[in-house]
Every structure is written in C-alpha cells, then in structure tokens.
Design an enzyme around this catalytic site. Structure first.
Site, PDB file in Angstrom:
ATOM      1  N   ASP A   1       0.961  -1.279   0.142  1.00  0.00           N
ATOM      2  CA  ASP A   1      -0.019  -0.017   0.060  1.00  0.00           C
ATOM      3  C   ASP A   1       0.777   1.447  -0.128  1.00  0.00           C
ATOM      4  O   ASP A   1       1.888   1.442   0.875  1.00  0.00           O
ATOM      5  CB  ASP A   1      -1.060  -0.082   1.130  1.00  0.00           C
ATOM      6  CG  ASP A   1      -2.372   0.425   0.918  1.00  0.00           C
ATOM      7  OD1 ASP A   1      -2.516   1.209   0.077  1.00  0.00           O
ATOM      8  OD2 ASP A   1      -3.332  -0.414   1.220  1.00  0.00           O
TER       9      ASP A   1
ATOM     10  N   ASP B   1      -3.083   4.499  -2.436  1.00  0.00           N
ATOM     11  CA  ASP B   1      -4.370   5.379  -1.593  1.00  0.00           C
ATOM     12  C   ASP B   1      -4.739   6.563  -2.037  1.00  0.00           C
ATOM     13  O   ASP B   1      -3.451   7.589  -2.235  1.00  0.00           O
ATOM     14  CB  ASP B   1      -3.658   5.162  -0.064  1.00  0.00           C
ATOM     15  CG  ASP B   1      -4.730   5.527   0.807  1.00  0.00           C
ATOM     16  OD1 ASP B   1      -5.885   4.751   0.716  1.00  0.00           O
ATOM     17  OD2 ASP B   1      -5.042   6.686   1.351  1.00  0.00           O
TER      18      ASP B   1
ATOM     19  N   GLU C   1      -6.245   4.031  -6.099  1.00  0.00           N
ATOM     20  CA  GLU C   1      -7.458   4.322  -5.620  1.00  0.00           C
ATOM     21  C   GLU C   1      -7.811   5.606  -5.809  1.00  0.00           C
ATOM     22  O   GLU C   1      -7.036   6.690  -5.379  1.00  0.00           O
ATOM     23  CB  GLU C   1      -7.379   3.918  -3.921  1.00  0.00           C
ATOM     24  CG  GLU C   1      -8.817   3.975  -3.295  1.00  0.00           C
ATOM     25  CD  GLU C   1      -8.776   4.318  -1.866  1.00  0.00           C
ATOM     26  OE1 GLU C   1      -9.712   3.931  -1.075  1.00  0.00           O
ATOM     27  OE2 GLU C   1      -7.683   4.970  -1.367  1.00  0.00           O
TER      28      GLU C   1
ATOM     29  N   HIS D   1     -11.122  -3.079   2.870  1.00  0.00           N
ATOM     30  CA  HIS D   1     -10.896  -2.484   4.291  1.00  0.00           C
ATOM     31  C   HIS D   1     -11.747  -1.444   4.640  1.00  0.00           C
ATOM     32  O   HIS D   1     -12.047  -1.240   5.949  1.00  0.00           O
ATOM     33  CB  HIS D   1      -9.466  -2.310   4.800  1.00  0.00           C
ATOM     34  CG  HIS D   1      -9.006  -0.942   4.115  1.00  0.00           C
ATOM     35  ND1 HIS D   1      -8.635  -1.289   2.483  1.00  0.00           N
ATOM     36  CD2 HIS D   1      -8.664   0.073   4.054  1.00  0.00           C
ATOM     37  CE1 HIS D   1      -8.203  -0.120   2.087  1.00  0.00           C
ATOM     38  NE2 HIS D   1      -8.218   0.645   3.105  1.00  0.00           N
ATOM     39  N   ASP D   2     -12.360  -0.783   3.678  1.00  0.00           N
ATOM     40  CA  ASP D   2     -13.073   0.404   3.825  1.00  0.00           C
ATOM     41  C   ASP D   2     -14.858   0.019   3.742  1.00  0.00           C
ATOM     42  O   ASP D   2     -15.767   0.808   3.764  1.00  0.00           O
ATOM     43  CB  ASP D   2     -12.742   1.494   3.073  1.00  0.00           C
ATOM     44  CG  ASP D   2     -11.487   2.284   3.409  1.00  0.00           C
ATOM     45  OD1 ASP D   2     -11.212   2.281   4.569  1.00  0.00           O
ATOM     46  OD2 ASP D   2     -10.729   2.999   2.595  1.00  0.00           O
TER      47      ASP D   2
END
Length: 573
Positions: A103, A211, A274, A347-348
């Site tokens: 990430d 991210d 993302e 994860h969100d």
C-alpha cells in the site's frame, strides 16, 4: 483494451488478495495480526489460487487511522514485525509464484513523520512547503470560527484545516488532523516519494496500490491561493471535491511517477490507483497503456449506490438495475482502452454478503457465491478481501464502545450531538461501518476463531463458530471451494480474461445476465440476485441447451428456473 491472448499483460488473468494485517492472523498472542501470522497462513492463499497478495499499510504509524497515517515509509511497525520478516514474506511469495503489492499512502503522512515535524517547526524551515500551510482568511484572526483558509470539510468530518498555534498558520488534512497532506506541487516532495518507491521495488516488491492517489493534485492559483467548495446545506463546511479530486496536474504527476519509478524495470509489476470520485472518462486516461500512468483504478461508483441522501450512514436498498447500469458503463467505457478492477469488499467497505446479499442462515452460502460469480466473470482484475472467500458477514455491534474506526466514531459523535437516537446510530454503523471489514479473519471455531491466543484488538464475529476456514476447507460446496473454482476459471479460460462484455436484460430487477465473447467463443453468465426463484428460460432460451461450466449450487435441478441466489456460467459457443 483489445489485447490478444499473446500480448495481454499478466494481470489480466490474475486475482489479487487483500490482507489487512491487523486482522488477518496473530502469531505472538498480543491480539493484533502481524507478518508472522501472514507467513503462517500462506498455504491458505496458495490453496485458494490467488496470484498477488496486497498488504494494507504496516509501516511505523501512530495508528490514528489504522496505519494510513505513516511516520516512516521505509520500515515495518514493531506491532506487525520486522523488515526482515517482510523480506522473508517477499521470498516466500515469490517461491510460490505469487507477487507482493504494498500500500502506497503518499497523499498525506502522519503528523509524526520527520518531514512534518520539520515542516511545522517554523515558517522558514526548508520543509515548510512540503505540506499545505496557509494563513487565516483575509481579515480574520487565526482560530476564529470560520477563519480556516477554505471551507473544505474533512473526509472524517469537521474542517480540513488544523491551526498550529506555534506558527499561527493552518495545515491542510483531507482526512484526520493527524494526516497532513503532502504538497505535490513541490518537486522535492515528488523526488522523495519516488526515491522511496524505488527502494521498495529494489527489495522485491512487485507494485503498489496507491491510496487516494487522485487527490495529490489540488487546484491552486499561481499566487498559492485555494478556493472554497460549494456549501453544504446547514453546514459551515463545503464540498472539497471540485478543488481536490483529479486536480489539474494529476496526469502529469502520475506520468512522472511512472517514468521515475517503473519505466525500464525488468519485472512484472502492477499499479492500481484508488481514486474516489473518478469518472469513466477519467479512468480511460489514467489506465490507457499508451499514457503510462497506472494499470487500473479503484472506483467507487457501485459502492455508493446504496447511500441515501445523508451519505453512507444513511443507507438505502440497492437497485439491481442501477448496479447493472454502473457496472455496464464501466465495462463499456474501458472496453477498448484501459482496464477495470473488480471488487465488492475491502478494508473500507462493509461485508458484501450482508450489504448486497442475504446473510441469513438460509441464503448466506448461496448469496455469497452468487455475488462472487457475478463479479469474477466481469472483464477486469478481481480483488478478494480477506474473509470474503468464506462469506464473512457484518458484525452485530451492540454498543458504541465496541467500535474502533475513527470514521464511525466521529460520525456517531456528531449524530448523537444532533439529537439522533443511539439505537439508530448503532444500526447505521452495523450496516455501513468500516469495522465490519476489520473483525479478525475466522480460521476455526475456537474461542477467538484461531486468529489469536490472546485478546483480539477488535471482537471476533460470534458467527465464527459456524463460518470459518477450517469448516469449509474440505467442503466441495463451500464458499471457499467456489472461490477456488472461480479463480481457476480465470486462470484457464481466455474468454474470462479478455472476452468482450455484453449486458443482457438491463432493466430486469432480479436477473443479472451478461455474455463474454472472444474469437468465436461465448460464455453466458446468469445470476438470480434475490431470494425467490426466477423463470429464466422464457427470457434467455439458450440456457436450456448450453453447457454448464460452473454453478454455485451442488446440482442444477431445472435448467429453466434459477433458484434463490443461484448463478450459472454457461458455454453457448
């Protein structure tokens, strides 16, 4: 992109598995998942058949936002282990033919990162311009209500600016106040980030999930001024999106990143950006191979379809017609240029089987496998989030003190202060909160689901007694077994990898049906997204004669009728 079987990139036939390290597996009994736990569970990933492991952040961090606030980009937080263990993981994955994606969180750092510590130390520090520092609004005193440089609202509620009392200026944080935004307008920032990325690739990392990467370019005037966003009704804050999403230099920055970090490397790498708020047209540009920016993007359109007027904590029922329109638009938009990423969970996001499926005992297995079939047969690279492969569901959080996520906690505080009922607040968090994705992976039926021998940092879902890896590992009808078959089908069938997508019955409220075609071969995918049977033969006559390639029920009782949450993959040519 119209690749052939011979020239298509390796990731067109790959499946990525996301690990949220804190919740995956704990090897030392402290209740927090770690790299030792990941190493111990690699057989599970190999058995599943995935090609890439994506690790959510495990860098040193104060953990204000569960690791997305990084204080050192070139080490591992002791909570998760050591850099030597990460090197061991890279080697173990490569030995098994798998890759590792890290990430990359470079829109912002932690406020405890040495770069920021220097930046805030004085207004003339050499790193002052590495972050977004601005004085109060003209004519207003710093600290006065509404004196923030712009009216932007943080993603985590409240103003996107934090006053630094020592220097009298505000610092921008689109997320937590402990996550100050890096100023990508400064070439020194970009050079430092690119150097760090090269350092990881040199260690053997195979790429990055970037991210909120489309937020790194803000709309800034030549004099350094920033603009207010449209006001929110009844709120002192405004919409930051027009000023911060896909800003004017975003393509320039990503192209520079590709040149400086990835170009010329003799390795099979992967980059996914993302990008909240990205449009199909923008995604075509970002993922066009000729532009050399990123391989694919994570977009959020489909996971916003069940948001009501009040946002994610004001959920509404999902319309399948709307879902088909959204997925269909992205499939068509990236058919000849670029590439899709495919996901339900991460994860969100709350758990898909609870959100879009039916997690009742009667329909949980069928709906989890139906949703998986629907997603994996689209054109794009599928992403499986830890626990999704066994049908993990949302957690029955009963009290606010059981909730850990900063987004949910901040929203609950504001909602309660505004007079909302606690029962309604908890119902919204149970449906939409990010902690649903962060409960520990359910490995077996033991007291803490085989996740830890200690006390887990977040409570294990009580349904782990019945829903766990051990119970499904040797069950040919399990959610886990169905994921194995879906992944193998993508590996083996070029039609799944590269075939053209064609939506069928776009207005049907229960059936999700589409074709995949390549070089005279055709697959027909038909899914009953609901809990009552649907007569499909009158709508798609070819189902009765086609060859069944894959179904999500142990048998097919009637080739004219799809049972509750039944999904078929059929070969028609």
């Amino acid at each position: 992109m119209s690749w052939t079987e011979q020239d298509a990139p390796w990731w067109t036939k790959a499946v990525v598995y996301q690990v949220y390290p804190r919740s995956f597996a704990d090897s030392d009994g402290d209740g927090i998942g770690d790299l030792g736990g990941v190493l111990q569970r690699l057989d599970h990933l190999a058995d599943l058949g995935v090609d890439v492991l994506w690790l959510s952040p495990l860098y040193p961090s104060p953990q204000d936002d569960n690791g997305y606030d990084i204080s050192d980009y070139r080490d591992v937080d002791p909570t998760f282990g050591t850099l030597a263990q990460l090197d061991e993981l890279i080697g173990a994955l490569h030995a098994r033919g798998m890759k590792l994606v890290m990430d990359l969180v470079v829109n912002h750092t932690s406020d405890e990162h040495p770069w920021f510590v220097e930046s805030r130390s004085s207004t003339d520090n050499p790193k002052r311009d590495w972050y977004w520092w601005r004085p109060a609004r003209d004519g207003m005193a710093a600290g006065a209500p509404g004196a923030e440089p712009t009216n932007w609202e943080s993603f985590f509620s409240g103003p996107a600016w934090e006053l630094d009392e020592a220097t009298g200026e505000y610092c921008l944080h689109l997320f937590s106040r402990k996550q100050p935004d890096l100023n990508w307008e400064n070439p020194e920032v970009r050079a430092a980030v690119f150097d760090m990325m090269r350092w990881w690739l040199d260690r053997g990392v195979d790429g990055f999930r970037m991210d909120v990467i489309n937020l790194i370019s803000k709309r800034v005037e030549a004099d350094g001024s920033l603009h207010d966003g449209p006001s929110h009704d009844g709120s002192p804050y405004g919409d930051r999106s027009p000023e911060t999403v896909c800003g004017p230099r975003i393509h320039e920055f990503l192209a520079e990143m590709h040149r400086e970090v990835f170009a010329g490397r003799d390795a099979q790498l992967i980059t996914v950006g993302e990008m909240p708020g990205v449009t199909v047209e923008q995604a075509r540009r970002f993922t066009d191979p000729d532009r050399a920016e990123v391989d694919m993007v994570f977009q959020f359109e489909h996971v916003g379809l069940d948001h009501g007027p009040g946002g994610k904590f004001d959920p509404k029922p999902l319309s399948l017609v709307d879902l088909k329109a959204s997925f269909g638009r992205w499939q068509a938009g990236l058919a000849d240029v670029g590439w899709n990423s495919l996901y339900w969970d991460n994860h969100d996001q709350p758990r898909a089987v609870s959100r879009f499926g039916d997690d009742s005992p009667e329909h949980r297995r069928a709906s989890a496998t139906c949703l998986a079939t629907l997603l994996h047969l689209h054109r794009g690279t599928p992403y499986v989030y830890q626990g999704e492969e066994i049908g993990m569901a949302n957690h029955p959080f009963a009290a606010l003190d059981e909730v850990a996520d900063i987004e949910s906690v901040n929203w609950a505080r504001e909602a309660l202060a505004a007079g909302h009922d606690l029962a309604d607040v908890m119902a919204a968090i149970r449906h939409s909160g990010r902690d649903n994705a962060r409960t520990p992976v359910q490995w077996d039926a033991s007291p803490h689901a085989g996740f830890t021998t200690g006390t887990p940092w977040l409570a294990v879902n009580p349904d782990h007694v019945d829903w766990n890896v051990a119970a499904q590992r040797d069950d040919p009808d399990s959610v886990l077994a169905h994921h194995r078959r879906l992944i193998a089908l993508r590996h083996d069938d070029p039609v799944v990898q590269l075939g053209e997508f064609g939506m069928l019955l776009p207005e049907h409220e229960r059936l999700y049906a589409f074709t995949r075609r390549l070089a005279g071969r055709e697959l027909l995918v038909v899914c009953n997204v609901g809990s009552t049977p649907v007569d499909v033969a009158d709508l798609l006559a070819q189902v009765t004669e086609a060859e069944l390639v894959l179904g999500n029920h142990p048998d097919v009782e009637d080739r004219r009728v799809l049972r509750a949450w039944e999904a078929w993959v059929l070969r028609t040519a």
